[in-house]
Design an enzyme around this catalytic site. Structure first.
Site, PDB file in Angstrom:
ATOM      1  N   ALA A 127       0.837  -1.197   0.000  1.00 26.58           N
ATOM      2  CA  ALA A 127       0.000   0.000   0.000  1.00 26.58           C
ATOM      3  C   ALA A 127       0.872   1.247   0.000  1.00 26.58           C
ATOM      4  CB  ALA A 127      -0.926  -0.008   1.217  1.00 26.58           C
ATOM      5  N   GLU A 130      -1.891   6.895  -2.646  1.00 27.97           N
ATOM      6  CA  GLU A 130      -2.968   7.500  -1.884  1.00 27.97           C
ATOM      7  C   GLU A 130      -3.821   8.357  -2.807  1.00 27.97           C
ATOM      8  OE1 GLU A 130      -0.530   7.777   2.359  1.00 27.97           O
ATOM      9  OE2 GLU A 130      -1.384   9.595   1.481  1.00 27.97           O
ATOM     10  N   GLY A 134       0.467   9.723  -5.755  1.00 32.45           N
ATOM     11  CA  GLY A 134       0.768   8.532  -6.543  1.00 32.45           C
ATOM     12  C   GLY A 134       2.259   8.368  -6.667  1.00 32.45           C
ATOM     13  N   SER A 135       2.822   8.902  -7.748  1.00 30.48           N
ATOM     14  CA  SER A 135       4.264   8.812  -7.953  1.00 30.48           C
ATOM     15  C   SER A 135       5.050   9.607  -6.907  1.00 30.48           C
ATOM     16  CB  SER A 135       4.626   9.320  -9.354  1.00 30.48           C
ATOM     17  OG  SER A 135       4.057   8.495 -10.348  1.00 30.48           O
ATOM     18  N   ILE A 160      -5.039  -0.454  -4.645  1.00 32.49           N
ATOM     19  CA  ILE A 160      -4.295  -1.523  -3.984  1.00 32.49           C
ATOM     20  C   ILE A 160      -4.644  -2.878  -4.613  1.00 32.49           C
ATOM     21  CG2 ILE A 160      -3.701  -2.589  -1.788  1.00 32.49           C
ATOM     22  CD1 ILE A 160      -2.989   0.445  -2.142  1.00 32.49           C
ATOM     23  N   GLU A 245      10.889  -4.634  -8.986  1.00 30.04           N
ATOM     24  CA  GLU A 245       9.488  -4.444  -9.345  1.00 30.04           C
ATOM     25  C   GLU A 245       9.377  -4.033 -10.812  1.00 30.04           C
ATOM     26  OE1 GLU A 245       5.602  -1.655  -8.229  1.00 30.04           O
ATOM     27  OE2 GLU A 245       7.399  -1.594  -6.971  1.00 30.04           O
ATOM     28  N   ARG A 246      10.235  -3.123 -11.245  1.00 30.64           N
ATOM     29  CA  ARG A 246      10.164  -2.630 -12.624  1.00 30.64           C
ATOM     30  C   ARG A 246      10.631  -3.675 -13.621  1.00 30.64           C
ATOM     31  NH1 ARG A 246      12.074   3.260 -10.360  1.00 30.64           N
ATOM     32  NH2 ARG A 246       9.944   3.937  -9.853  1.00 30.64           N
TER      33      ARG A 246
END
Length: 386
Positions: A127, A130, A134-135, A160, A245-246
């Site tokens: 999480a 919000e 964001g970024s 989420i 993650e990327r």
């Protein structure tokens, strides 16, 4: 010719994954799309087949291998059947939350959570985003305030993945300030904790089979021991894990583009117009030639990136390059393929239609294309300081 990317062990594992996908995923795809959730049975089955927790230590029920190529196999097989939503949810669980716990978690945290994540009995979410952040993670409003031996957490998160069904959330929250800058920390929050709330299941353009939700924290109280990593070092921990993650997003993008091309070549070889196969028209052949060349060249770069990750030399700049290029390529390839399907490409009964909708979020999630270019540009500028 280059050396093969996979070896015999990966081939044997692919057989297991393919059997799982054909038996547990393909028959349920349409129902999951309607339900806007995959449910829990597929997670437990994936755990039983050793498809979850591949990179986790054996002591926690994992596969005990750091070789990311096994995760690549899973993503390829899911992409071939158009199961992008499940591939994305698995990645959140495996490449993000489990990776944070493995890297920064305490022994007690690993003991409590990694085994159930590996067997599919616990689904995890992260999480960060919000409603107004964001970024820009430094704009985060969610707070975690120390009260004795507990953290008291208040705030709201949005977008989420698995937020409607997850059992555990790794949340980022502000735990203080230093020199006027917010200090972020990462905290584990079981979703059964009083004060944890789930909002509506969000309706999205694509990835319908993946439940995405708003969540909230209202005086949520968890032990101080639920802190992952160091207090106030959350931004640093996030930065350290973002390359993986990327890379995961980039590989999913490549797999989706390859699958779309395969579907399109098959379709244009069977479909006729004006008495000829569509693939026999020069325009079709030229378009497919362009797309397949771009995809093949991209695979070469990504395979080298995966090997660099295995060797510990994959960095944030490479992650940004891989992420923006492949996700933009995914959009371009799938758009071109859908065009060759004609009107049928717009129908949900064809996987290219679903793939088109599923692809759009890829240039946003994990950092937008614009953010990726900024990371690369800053790295270039650092080479020649003022």
């Amino acid at each position: 010719m280059p050396q093969p990317f996979y070896d015999a062990d990966h081939g044997a594992f692919r057989g297991v994954v393919r059997e799982f996908v054909n038996r547990e995923v393909v028959p349920n795809l349409d129902r999951w799309e309607e339900d806007r959730s995959t449910g829990r049975d597929v997670w437990k089955s994936a755990g039983t087949h050793g498809i979850l927790g591949i990179r986790l230590p054996e002591e926690f029920g994992g596969g005990g291998t750091a070789d990311y190529r096994f995760r690549c196999v899973v993503q390829e097989e899911l992409a071939q059947v158009g199961a992008a939503a499940l591939a994305s949810a698995f990645s959140i669980n495996e490449d993000i939350v489990a990776s944070y716990l493995t890297t920064f978690g305490t022994d007690a945290q690993k003991q409590q959570w990694l085994s159930p994540m590996a067997d599919g009995s616990v689904v995890a979410s992260i999480a960060l985003s919000e409603p107004a952040a964001g970024s820009d993670l430094r704009g985060m409003k969610t707070t975690a305030i120390r009260d004795g031996d507990d953290w008291v957490i208040n705030g709201a998160k949005t977008f989420i993945t698995s937020g409607f069904s997850s059992d555990l959330v790794l949340a980022a929250a502000r735990t203080g300030e230093r020199e006027g800058r917010p200090q972020l920390s990462l905290i584990l929050i079981p979703t059964t904790t009083p004060g944890f709330g789930r909002g509506r299941k969000l309706r999205k353009l694509g990835l319908h089979a993946q439940d995405t939700a708003e969540i909230s924290f209202r005086d949520v109280r968890v032990p101080v021991a639920n802190l992952v990593g160091d207090e106030g070092r959350g931004f640093h921990h996030l930065t350290a894990q973002l390359p993986l993650e990327r890379l995961s997003i980039a590989w999913r993008a490549l797999c989706a583009a390859e699958a779309a091309l395969e579907w399109t070549v098959r379709y244009t070889s069977e479909r006729k117009a004006f008495g000829e196969r569509i693939i026999d028209f020069q325009n079709t052949r030229f378009k497919l030639a362009e797309l397949t060349t771009e995809v093949d060249i991209t695979r070469t770069f990504l395979e080298q990136s995966i090997l660099a990750y295995n060797e510990g030399t994959f960095d944030a700049t490479l992650g940004a390059k891989a992420k923006w290029w492949t996700t933009e390529l995914q959009k371009r390839v799938i758009d071109g393929c859908l065009q060759l399907f004609g009107g049928y490409g717009y129908m949900d009964e064809y996987p290219i239609s679903r793939a088109y909708a599923d692809a759009r979020v890829q240039t946003i999630v994990g950092g937008t294309t614009e953010i990726m270019k900024e990371i690369i540009g800053r790295d270039l500028a650092r080479r020649f300081p003022a």
